[in-house]
Design a protein around this motif. Sequence first.
Motif, short mmCIF file in Angstrom:
data_model
loop_
_atom_site.label_atom_id
_atom_site.label_comp_id
_atom_site.label_asym_id
_atom_site.label_seq_id
_atom_site.Cartn_x
_atom_site.Cartn_y
_atom_site.Cartn_z
N GLY A 303 41.20 38.17 40.99
CA GLY A 303 40.08 37.73 41.53
C GLY A 303 40.36 37.06 42.93
O GLY A 303 41.42 36.77 43.35
N ILE A 304 39.19 36.85 43.67
CA ILE A 304 39.11 36.21 44.83
C ILE A 304 37.75 35.17 44.86
O ILE A 304 36.80 35.68 44.32
CB ILE A 304 38.82 37.14 46.23
CG1 ILE A 304 40.00 38.17 46.22
CG2 ILE A 304 38.66 36.58 47.28
CD1 ILE A 304 39.93 39.24 47.30
N ASP A 305 38.06 33.99 45.50
CA ASP A 305 37.06 32.82 45.71
C ASP A 305 37.25 32.64 46.98
O ASP A 305 38.12 32.17 47.58
CB ASP A 305 37.46 31.62 44.91
CG ASP A 305 37.55 31.94 43.26
OD1 ASP A 305 36.80 32.58 42.60
OD2 ASP A 305 38.46 31.39 42.69
N ALA A 306 35.82 32.46 47.51
CA ALA A 306 35.84 32.15 49.15
C ALA A 306 34.42 31.66 49.26
O ALA A 306 33.53 31.81 48.75
CB ALA A 306 35.81 33.57 49.93
N GLY A 314 29.13 31.41 49.29
CA GLY A 314 30.18 31.62 48.24
C GLY A 314 30.31 32.84 47.64
O GLY A 314 29.19 33.49 47.16
N ILE A 315 31.27 33.18 47.54
CA ILE A 315 31.80 34.70 46.82
C ILE A 315 32.58 34.37 46.01
O ILE A 315 33.93 33.92 46.12
CB ILE A 315 32.18 35.62 48.15
CG1 ILE A 315 30.95 35.62 49.14
CG2 ILE A 315 32.41 36.94 47.32
CD1 ILE A 315 31.39 36.61 50.47
N THR A 316 32.51 35.16 44.70
CA THR A 316 33.48 35.34 43.64
C THR A 316 33.41 36.67 43.27
O THR A 316 32.56 37.34 43.04
CB THR A 316 33.20 34.25 42.43
OG1 THR A 316 33.18 33.00 42.93
CG2 THR A 316 34.33 34.59 41.40
N LEU A 317 34.78 37.24 43.28
CA LEU A 317 35.12 38.62 42.97
C LEU A 317 36.09 38.66 42.06
O LEU A 317 37.22 38.10 42.00
CB LEU A 317 35.48 39.42 44.08
CG LEU A 317 35.60 40.96 43.98
CD1 LEU A 317 34.21 41.46 43.64
CD2 LEU A 317 36.24 41.66 45.05
N ASP A 318 35.98 39.62 40.71
CA ASP A 318 36.84 39.89 39.85
C ASP A 318 37.14 41.05 39.43
O ASP A 318 35.88 41.70 39.12
CB ASP A 318 36.52 39.02 38.61
CG ASP A 318 36.71 37.23 38.73
OD1 ASP A 318 37.92 37.12 38.38
OD2 ASP A 318 35.72 36.62 39.00
#
Length: 617
Positions: A303-306, A314-318
Motif C-alpha cells: 500500500g501507499i499513503d499520501a 489524501g490518497i490511500t492505495l492498497d
Amino acid sequence: MASLPPVFPVYDENGDPFNNGLRTGVSYNGIELNPQAEFGNPVLGLTYADNLDITNILFGNALMSWEFLEGLKLNGAIGALTRGQHIKNFGARFDIPDQVFTNPNNNLTETFVDQLFTQGEFYLTYELNRTGGHSLSAVAGTSVLANTLNTSGRFGLNFFPNTIEEVNFSNIISNDDKIVAPDYAEINTTLSYYARANYNFQEKYLFSATLRADASSKFGPDNRWGVFPSVSAGWVLSSEGFMADQAVFSLLKVRGSWGVNGNDRISPYQYADRYQRDGAGNLFQLDFNPGVKWEEISQTNIGIDANLFSDQIGITLDLYSKTTRDMLLNFPNPSFLGLPPPVRNAATVQNMGIEALVLYRGRIGMDFKYTIGANAGLAQNQITDLGGGLPIQGAGTRVFDGAPNLSLSDVGSPIASFYGFVFDGLDEQGNPVYRDLDGDGEVTPENDRTIIGNPYPTLIYGLDIRAEYKGFDLTVFASGTEGNDVVNASMGYGFQFSNRTTQVLDAWSLENPNSSVMRPSALEVTNHEFSDYYIEDGSYLRLRNVTLGYRLPQDLLDRAKIANLRVYVSGNNLLTITQYSGYDPEIGANNSPLDVGVDRGFYPLARSITGGVTLSF
C-alpha cells in the motif's frame, strides 16, 4: 405479505383476520379468491400468536497493572458474563365460524437457555525509547476463553388459560399432551499464546512482527493447535532528507504486510462420534470428521499513503492477495448415506483486488468548508482447489422443479457461482426452452447445466460528503456495487396463486405470443427449471444517509448557560438506483458462504426520516 395477492382482505366483515386457507368458492368484492396453501394473512399470526423473551444478563470484570521494572509492566484481566433466558412462544385457541376456521387447541413452547462466558488474559508489555530515534515496544501473553451453553425445552397442547401472560405448564389440561425436548449442552474453549514487537527509527522506518498460537476445542486432539505469524514494514519517504525541499507531499509512505489468520467458526463436536434422535425417537449416528482443522487465511498487502498540498488531498492505495485454505464447509456426502454432512476442510479460495480512497478537503471563504471522500474496490474471487473432491452444491429453494441447488463451487469459478440451465426462450405454448449444451439432442440436468452467474461484484464504491457553513452541517453518504448477479427467486412459479410483479402483465398468451415472459400461472407452466431466466444484474447505487443539522451560536448558548444545542433531520435509504426488478438488490449471504445473492423475497430496507435535538449543559 409481499407474496399475498392484493385482492385478499386483511379482515373479514366481523373484524376477524381473514384467512382463506384451502377453501374454494370464496369471493370478495365480486372476485373469487384462490386457495392459499403456502401464504396466509400475516395479521392472523400477529393476532393469535405471542412471543415473550425474558433475558437476564450479569457481567463483571477485574483489571490489574504492575510496573515492576522500568518499562516492563504486567497486565491482567478477568471477566465473566452469565445469561439466563426464558422464551415462550404461544399460539392461542380461537374459532372463526364464518370462515370455517378454528384452532381448538392452544399450544405453548418454552425454551430455557443458561450461558456462562469467562475470559482471562495476562500479558507483559515493554516500552523502550532511546535517544537517537530508536523506539521499541513488545507484548507477550496468554488468554483463555470458555463458553458453556445449556438449553432445554418443552412443548404442550391444550391449556386452560388462553393468554401468554397466564399460560404455563402447571395448567396444562393433560400431561399426555406435553413433550419434553432432549437437553442440549456444549462447551467451547480457546487457549492462546501470543507475542508482538513494534520497532521504528525516527518515525521513518517501521517494522512489526506477530506470532500467535491458538488451540480450539472445536477441533480434535491432533488438530487443535494452529500457529499464525504476520509481519509488516513501512517506509515514510516524506521524512527523508531528499524530500525536504519539495512542497507537494506532506506525507508519503509505502508499506507492505503478510500474515496468516485462523478461523474456527463452526459448530462444536464436528470431529467426534455423535448421536441424535429423529422425530420418532429413534437414535441414529451422525456423520463426523475427525480430521477437521483450522481454516487458514493468508494475505499479502502492498500500500501507499499520501497527503498532498498541505494535507488538502489524501490518497490511500492498497493491492492485496488473499488466500483461504482448508475452508470450513459442509462438503456433500454421497446420497446413499442419508446423513447430513459434517464440516470439512473442503476448498481453497483466492481473492485478489485493489482498493483506493481519495479525500479532498476544501474551503470557500472563511465560513464554508467541506470534505469529499470517495472509495472504490476491484475484486476477483476464484476457487483454486477442492482437495480432489467433487464440486460443492449450495443454496436451495422450493420454487423450481425438483428443488435443485442454485449454486456450485468448482475449481476455476467464484465460490457459490449460480448453476443451472441456459434459457433459450419460450416454445409455442409459452413454456421455457433450455439450451442443449452437449448437443446430444436431449436437455438433462446431468449434462446441460452450467455456471450462469456470479454473485460477487467486480466493483464496490462509496461517496462521503461533509460540509459546514456557520452553524449548519451536512452529511451525505452513498454506496453501491457493479457487476454482481442476483437470483430473483421470488418470481419462481413453485407457489401457486402468490403475488407477482407487473412483469406478468406482458406474459405469454395466445394474444401475446411473442413475449419472452413465461405464462403467469404456475399450474400451466411445465419444465420449470432454474435457469438464467431468473438471474438479473444486481448492481445498484444507494443514497444511504443524508443528515442536515444546525448548531445555535455559542454566544446565545452562553447566555442560556447551555454548552451545546443542535437540531437535525436525517433520512436513511432515501433513493436506490438499480435495474433489478425485485424489491431490493442488496441481498448478501444467507448464513452460508455457499448461499449468496439469492432473493427469496426478503423484506427491503425501509426508508426512514428522523429528527432530533442534541442538548448538553
